[in-house]
Design a protein around this motif. Structure first.
Motif, PDB file in Angstrom:
ATOM      1  N   ILE A  79       0.841  -1.207   0.000  1.00 11.17           N
ATOM      2  CA  ILE A  79       0.000   0.000   0.000  1.00 11.17           C
ATOM      3  C   ILE A  79       0.872   1.252   0.000  1.00 11.17           C
ATOM      4  CG2 ILE A  79      -1.596   1.356   1.425  1.00 11.17           C
ATOM      5  CD1 ILE A  79      -2.893  -1.284   2.276  1.00 11.17           C
ATOM      6  N   LEU A  80       1.915   1.240   0.808  1.00 15.28           N
ATOM      7  CA  LEU A  80       2.769   2.429   0.932  1.00 15.28           C
ATOM      8  C   LEU A  80       3.546   2.725  -0.355  1.00 15.28           C
ATOM      9  CD1 LEU A  80       4.071   1.952   4.583  1.00 15.28           C
ATOM     10  CD2 LEU A  80       2.378   3.609   3.768  1.00 15.28           C
ATOM     11  N   GLU A  81       3.711   1.725  -1.198  1.00 10.54           N
ATOM     12  CA  GLU A  81       4.341   1.988  -2.496  1.00 10.54           C
ATOM     13  C   GLU A  81       3.472   2.905  -3.348  1.00 10.54           C
ATOM     14  OE1 GLU A  81       5.014  -1.761  -4.311  1.00 10.54           O
ATOM     15  OE2 GLU A  81       6.585  -2.379  -2.897  1.00 10.54           O
ATOM     16  N   THR A  82       2.136   2.794  -3.171  1.00  4.58           N
ATOM     17  CA  THR A  82       1.200   3.624  -3.928  1.00  4.58           C
ATOM     18  C   THR A  82       0.850   4.896  -3.178  1.00  4.58           C
ATOM     19  OG1 THR A  82       0.246   1.657  -4.972  1.00  4.58           O
ATOM     20  CG2 THR A  82      -1.095   3.666  -5.010  1.00  4.58           C
ATOM     21  N   ASP A  83       0.651   4.773  -1.861  1.00  4.14           N
ATOM     22  CA  ASP A  83       0.256   5.923  -1.036  1.00  4.14           C
ATOM     23  C   ASP A  83       1.110   5.943   0.228  1.00  4.14           C
ATOM     24  OD1 ASP A  83      -0.897   7.907   0.439  1.00  4.14           O
ATOM     25  OD2 ASP A  83      -2.929   7.073   0.457  1.00  4.14           O
ATOM     26  N   PRO A  84       2.225   6.675   0.225  1.00  9.23           N
ATOM     27  CA  PRO A  84       3.142   6.685   1.382  1.00  9.23           C
ATOM     28  C   PRO A  84       2.524   7.251   2.652  1.00  9.23           C
ATOM     29  CG  PRO A  84       4.188   7.595  -0.586  1.00  9.23           C
ATOM     30  CD  PRO A  84       2.738   7.478  -0.895  1.00  9.23           C
ATOM     31  N   ASP A  85       1.361   7.918   2.555  1.00  8.16           N
ATOM     32  CA  ASP A  85       0.747   8.532   3.725  1.00  8.16           C
ATOM     33  C   ASP A  85      -0.387   7.696   4.315  1.00  8.16           C
ATOM     34  OD1 ASP A  85       2.422  10.743   3.617  1.00  8.16           O
ATOM     35  OD2 ASP A  85       1.100  11.815   2.229  1.00  8.16           O
ATOM     36  N   GLU A  86      -0.689   6.558   3.710  1.00 10.54           N
ATOM     37  CA  GLU A  86      -1.861   5.785   4.168  1.00 10.54           C
ATOM     38  C   GLU A  86      -1.676   5.397   5.634  1.00 10.54           C
ATOM     39  OE1 GLU A  86      -5.062   3.653   4.968  1.00 10.54           O
ATOM     40  OE2 GLU A  86      -3.136   2.620   5.128  1.00 10.54           O
ATOM     41  N   SER A  87      -2.638   5.783   6.477  1.00 11.29           N
ATOM     42  CA  SER A  87      -2.448   5.723   7.928  1.00 11.29           C
ATOM     43  C   SER A  87      -2.434   4.301   8.481  1.00 11.29           C
ATOM     44  CB  SER A  87      -3.548   6.541   8.621  1.00 11.29           C
ATOM     45  OG  SER A  87      -4.829   6.039   8.264  1.00 11.29           O
ATOM     46  N   MET A  88      -3.327   3.449   8.013  1.00 13.05           N
ATOM     47  CA  MET A  88      -3.369   2.079   8.535  1.00 13.05           C
ATOM     48  C   MET A  88      -2.066   1.351   8.214  1.00 13.05           C
ATOM     49  SD  MET A  88      -5.076  -0.354  10.053  1.00 13.05           S
ATOM     50  CE  MET A  88      -5.282  -2.137  10.132  1.00 13.05           C
ATOM     51  N   ALA A  89      -1.583   1.512   6.978  1.00 10.01           N
ATOM     52  CA  ALA A  89      -0.322   0.863   6.591  1.00 10.01           C
ATOM     53  C   ALA A  89       0.835   1.398   7.424  1.00 10.01           C
ATOM     54  CB  ALA A  89      -0.068   1.081   5.104  1.00 10.01           C
ATOM     55  N   PRO A 108       2.002  13.309  10.929  1.00 11.22           N
ATOM     56  CA  PRO A 108       0.624  13.411  11.437  1.00 11.22           C
ATOM     57  C   PRO A 108      -0.377  12.753  10.493  1.00 11.22           C
ATOM     58  CG  PRO A 108       1.352  15.517  10.562  1.00 11.22           C
ATOM     59  CD  PRO A 108       2.553  14.625  10.563  1.00 11.22           C
ATOM     60  N   THR A 109      -1.562  12.433  11.037  1.00 18.27           N
ATOM     61  CA  THR A 109      -2.627  11.840  10.243  1.00 18.27           C
ATOM     62  C   THR A 109      -3.975  12.308  10.769  1.00 18.27           C
ATOM     63  OG1 THR A 109      -3.679   9.767   9.577  1.00 18.27           O
ATOM     64  CG2 THR A 109      -2.655   9.790  11.735  1.00 18.27           C
ATOM     65  N   ALA A 110      -4.960  12.348   9.874  1.00 16.46           N
ATOM     66  CA  ALA A 110      -6.328  12.701  10.279  1.00 16.46           C
ATOM     67  C   ALA A 110      -7.102  11.485  10.777  1.00 16.46           C
ATOM     68  CB  ALA A 110      -7.063  13.335   9.097  1.00 16.46           C
ATOM     69  N   ASP A 111      -6.515  10.298  10.641  1.00 12.78           N
ATOM     70  CA  ASP A 111      -7.166   9.055  11.084  1.00 12.78           C
ATOM     71  C   ASP A 111      -6.991   8.939  12.597  1.00 12.78           C
ATOM     72  OD1 ASP A 111      -7.691   6.368  11.798  1.00 12.78           O
ATOM     73  OD2 ASP A 111      -7.213   5.676   9.777  1.00 12.78           O
ATOM     74  N   PHE A 112      -8.071   9.177  13.331  1.00 10.98           N
ATOM     75  CA  PHE A 112      -7.999   9.236  14.793  1.00 10.98           C
ATOM     76  C   PHE A 112      -7.463   7.935  15.381  1.00 10.98           C
ATOM     77  CE2 PHE A 112      -9.917   8.376  18.944  1.00 10.98           C
ATOM     78  CZ  PHE A 112      -9.512   9.484  19.655  1.00 10.98           C
ATOM     79  N   THR A 113      -8.049   6.800  14.979  1.00 12.01           N
ATOM     80  CA  THR A 113      -7.670   5.514  15.576  1.00 12.01           C
ATOM     81  C   THR A 113      -6.213   5.181  15.316  1.00 12.01           C
ATOM     82  OG1 THR A 113      -9.935   4.699  15.352  1.00 12.01           O
ATOM     83  CG2 THR A 113      -8.210   3.046  15.615  1.00 12.01           C
ATOM     84  N   MET A 114      -5.799   5.286  14.069  1.00  9.46           N
ATOM     85  CA  MET A 114      -4.410   4.963  13.745  1.00  9.46           C
ATOM     86  C   MET A 114      -3.453   5.995  14.346  1.00  9.46           C
ATOM     87  SD  MET A 114      -4.595   2.153  12.236  1.00  9.46           S
ATOM     88  CE  MET A 114      -6.204   1.698  12.901  1.00  9.46           C
ATOM     89  N   GLY A 115      -3.904   7.248  14.406  1.00  6.82           N
ATOM     90  CA  GLY A 115      -3.071   8.291  14.998  1.00  6.82           C
ATOM     91  C   GLY A 115      -2.762   8.011  16.457  1.00  6.82           C
ATOM     92  N   GLN A 116      -3.771   7.583  17.210  1.00  4.80           N
ATOM     93  CA  GLN A 116      -3.548   7.303  18.626  1.00  4.80           C
ATOM     94  C   GLN A 116      -2.650   6.088  18.808  1.00  4.80           C
ATOM     95  OE1 GLN A 116      -4.121   9.400  20.678  1.00  4.80           O
ATOM     96  NE2 GLN A 116      -6.066  10.438  20.463  1.00  4.80           N
ATOM     97  N   ALA A 117      -2.856   5.070  17.977  1.00  2.00           N
ATOM     98  CA  ALA A 117      -1.993   3.886  18.067  1.00  2.00           C
ATOM     99  C   ALA A 117      -0.534   4.264  17.807  1.00  2.00           C
ATOM    100  CB  ALA A 117      -2.456   2.826  17.074  1.00  2.00           C
ATOM    101  N   MET A 118      -0.305   5.107  16.782  1.00  2.00           N
ATOM    102  CA  MET A 118       1.074   5.485  16.470  1.00  2.00           C
ATOM    103  C   MET A 118       1.683   6.360  17.552  1.00  2.00           C
ATOM    104  SD  MET A 118       1.284   5.875  12.299  1.00  2.00           S
ATOM    105  CE  MET A 118      -0.282   6.695  11.982  1.00  2.00           C
ATOM    106  N   LYS A 119       0.874   7.194  18.212  1.00  4.56           N
ATOM    107  CA  LYS A 119       1.412   8.000  19.309  1.00  4.56           C
ATOM    108  C   LYS A 119       1.877   7.121  20.468  1.00  4.56           C
ATOM    109  CE  LYS A 119      -1.277  12.174  18.318  1.00  4.56           C
ATOM    110  NZ  LYS A 119      -2.438  13.001  18.701  1.00  4.56           N
ATOM    111  N   ILE A 120       1.101   6.085  20.769  1.00  6.22           N
ATOM    112  CA  ILE A 120       1.493   5.174  21.853  1.00  6.22           C
ATOM    113  C   ILE A 120       2.809   4.489  21.515  1.00  6.22           C
ATOM    114  CG2 ILE A 120       0.892   2.984  22.982  1.00  6.22           C
ATOM    115  CD1 ILE A 120      -2.078   3.904  22.805  1.00  6.22           C
TER     116      ILE A 120
END
Length: 534
Positions: A60-70, A94-106
């Protein structure tokens, strides 16, 4: 398109492995379709295939380097492997994806702690305040980080903020107990743990009990690694935040992340199994085996072992393998004797009407409780009274019921049971009516209690009054064979024999006991006088 539709159907059928296979095939055919890629990524994660999830995220990141879940997947994987530079690469943006954003902050925060970059970690954890819940969860991470570094005053301030929020109560209690014990306040830590056990119905089978036993033995409480801390931070929001907001996918994502980082953290396995059972009541046998495997991965040394074994037993009860379930509970009560394990086994015997087998457990429970404890929770006494009554030991049953009412005069279940039984036995009728009428006042919407009042009138030959109350009871509890049977009896006594026959026939449709079935059939054959009223 066919693979995508097949994946969607597998998702409808709650089959994560088939869902993953079909979505992966669909993504191979449409590698630029990020929406399908994300579905493939979720399904690989939920199927427990971490290698496939990592591979899909990279594609996924090869196509969209910003994709939050990936990015979140790659962050979690890098943290689990100890590759801190890669965590920063994927989790810092940063990301607008709340769930993935919180996981990455942890994950990022505990990576920074691991690297000794405490000021930056404090900023990351302090920036989790996109909601009141995650703001408090971030403060809990700060408190634990400061406590580990010996900054006791800063740790105390952060702990106090978490305490006021009520967020993650178990993890807060354990972390604060570690902090207090490390600060030299062992008695304060013990008091905190004892209070938590008391709040949990005296169940000392979990980590609070394990911590207390360590302190009583003069041992130190464990110091957790950064991976262990991150796994705990990811586990807590599953039910504390996501399930409460009806986001089962968010809950499962966080639990899967937690297990990826620290597969030895047993609470995440326990909660993940429970979540799958709760959100997929019609799971296929393969998925049920996966849930059993989660529970059975928790070994006997774990403070979550008792809970896991009870969860295994519940699965067997659901599959109507009662004897297999009871063997597990019996072994548990023997290997981990406590109020809690005895009560669970006793209750299992009770609800399967194994009265003689249940009695020793309730004898032990009642004997283990002081008068003050029984005043707060008289249920073991009430249930033992019911067991005595079913074993035809009425004088002992009556004594237990009276003790319950001495402790709690407005215990509606006991008022109803004692009053109903007195009426059925033809004893203390005036007092029995008083008890039942008080129970009806306390619970006017209870069909079983209103039925008792109707049946009391019936036993005294007041058939018109009985009919009125029994009709109300049937409206309140329309699927009770007992109540419908009683209404049929009242109709018969009032000369409404066709209606009586109709009610008895209906009662047979609602799973009467074997004894009730025989009595109802006898009344259908020969009328109400064919069976003594009981």
């Amino acid at each position: 398109m066919g693979d995508y539709l097949a994946g969607s159907y597998a998702r409808y059928l709650n089959d994560p492995k088939a869902q993953s296979r079909f979505y992966q095939d669909a993504f191979v055919l449409a590698p630029d379709d990020i929406r399908i890629g994300r579905l493939a990524l979720y399904s690989a994660l939920f199927a427990g295939d971490q290698a496939l999830a990592r591979e899909t995220a990279a594609r996924i990141l090869e196509t969209d380097p910003d994709e939050s879940m990936a990015r979140a997947i790659m962050s979690v994987d890098a943290f689990a492997r100890g590759r801190t530079a890669r965590v920063r690469k994927f989790a810092t943006k940063p990301t607008a994806d709340f769930t993935m954003g919180q996981a990455m902050k942890i994950v990022l925060g505990w990576t920074l702690v691991d690297e000794g970059k405490y000021a930056r970690a404090r900023e990351v954890f302090g920036d989790m305040g996109d909601s009141a819940y995650f703001g408090a969860l971030g403060q809990l991470q700060i408190a634990k980080m400061e406590a580990q570094q010996g900054n006791m005053s800063e740790a105390r301030k952060a702990f106090d903020l978490v305490a006021a929020s009520g967020v993650a109560p178990q993890e807060y209690t354990l972390a604060r107990a570690r902090f207090e014990a490390a600060s030299g306040d062992v008695q304060g830590a013990k008091a905190r743990l004892k209070a938590a056990i008391a709040d949990n119905g005296r169940a000392d089978i979990g980590p609070a009990g394990a911590y207390l036993r360590r302190l009583d033995a003069g041992k130190r409480l464990p110091r957790l690694s950064e991976k262990a801390q991150a796994a705990r931070a990811l586990t807590e929001p599953a039910f504390g935040f996501f399930v409460r907001r009806k986001s089962a996918d968010g809950a499962e994502t966080f639990l899967r992340f937690s297990r990826w980082i620290d597969p030895d953290y047993d609470l995440s396995a326990l909660w993940l199994g429970g979540l799958i059972e709760e959100t997929h009541p019609d799971i296929d046998p393969g998925t049920r085996d996966d849930v059993l495997e989660l529970y059975q991965s928790i070994d006997e040394r774990s403070s979550y072992f008792v809970n896991a074994q009870m969860s295994v037993a519940n699965i067997y009860f659901d599959q109507e393998e009662d004897e297999r379930a009871l063997v597990i509970l019996e072994a548990l009560a023997e290997s981990h004797p406590s109020y809690f394990t005895r009560e669970v086994l006793g209750r299992a015997r009770f609800f399967r009407e194994q009265w003689a087998e249940a009695l020793p457990f309730y004898d032990a429970l009642v004997e283990s409780l002081s008068s003050d404890e029984l005043r707060i929770n008289p249920e073991p006494l009430r249930l033992r009274g019911i067991i005595f009554e079913r074993l035809d030991r009425w004088s002992e049953a009556e004594a237990d019921f009276k003790r319950v009412l001495d402790y709690q005069p407005d215990d509606s279940q006991t008022l109803n049971y004692l009053g109903y039984t007195w009426v059925d036995r033809g004893e203390h009728l005036d007092e029995a009516f008083t008890l039942i009428e008080r129970a009806v006042e306390l619970e006017p919407e209870s069909g079983a209690i209103v039925d008792s009042l109707g049946w009391a009138h019936y036993k005294l030959g007041r058939y018109a009054e009985a009919k009125t109350h029994l009709e109300t009871a049937v409206l309140l509890t329309p699927y009770s064979a007992t109540i419908i049977d009683h209404l049929g009896d009242a109709y018969w006594r009032l000369g409404r024999k066709r209606e009586a026959t109709y009610q008895w026939q209906r009662a047979l449709e609602y799973d009467p006991t074997d004894e009730e079935r025989v009595a109802i059939q006898a009344k259908l054959d020969a009328g109400v006088d064919a069976v003594p009223a009981s």
